[in-house]
Scaffold this motif. Sequence first.
Motif: not given
Length: 204
Positions: A18-31
């Motif tokens: 879950f933590e990795e999913m959340a981080k990957s999604q937040e990274e998409v938003v950041r980029l």
Amino acid sequence: LFNSLQERYNVFAKEGDFEEMAKSQEEVVRLLKPDHPAVFTVLFATASMYLLRFQYSADIGDIEKAIEMFTEARSHPMASESMLAPLTGNLGNCYGHKYSLSKAVDDIDKSIEYSRQTLDLILPHDPNRPMMMSNIAGSLVMRYREKGDIADFDEAIAIRLEALENVPETHKFYPEILCKMGISFMYMFEHTQALEDIDKAISY
């Protein structure tokens, strides 16, 4: 990667996934640029993930994260008219969940506010409308128990009666609305100790 992690989390509930999913999604938003169409999709999906996890974790941090991301998604340029109702409804639900932990009147006020807005956004004959009305009534009853304002209780009963009048007895939500009506009068009895109120609770 995200889809694989989601599948594994759904089956095994592995917290690291879950933590990795959340981080990957937040990274998409950041980029991506803030107005990019994909940002809205990611915000909505990630907020929904946090809301789902809250139902298992009861961690106020999860519900606060869901509120933050649903709010951001709601103000995104790609938030179409058809998406405003589910976004607003989710915010109402989130603030209701938050209130269950915080007991802050501001949270239940926001739950009621967003839930009212959701009703205004959906069609009169939407099949989910009766249950949504019952949920608003539930929030009003909670606020009545918190503040003791009889106007909240009276409005809650009026809303649930309207919901019952607009669904047949065979409707899937009918028994639940009846049950919640009975619970409402039970809470009323806690304040009044009036025989009439407990009789009504039993009758429903």
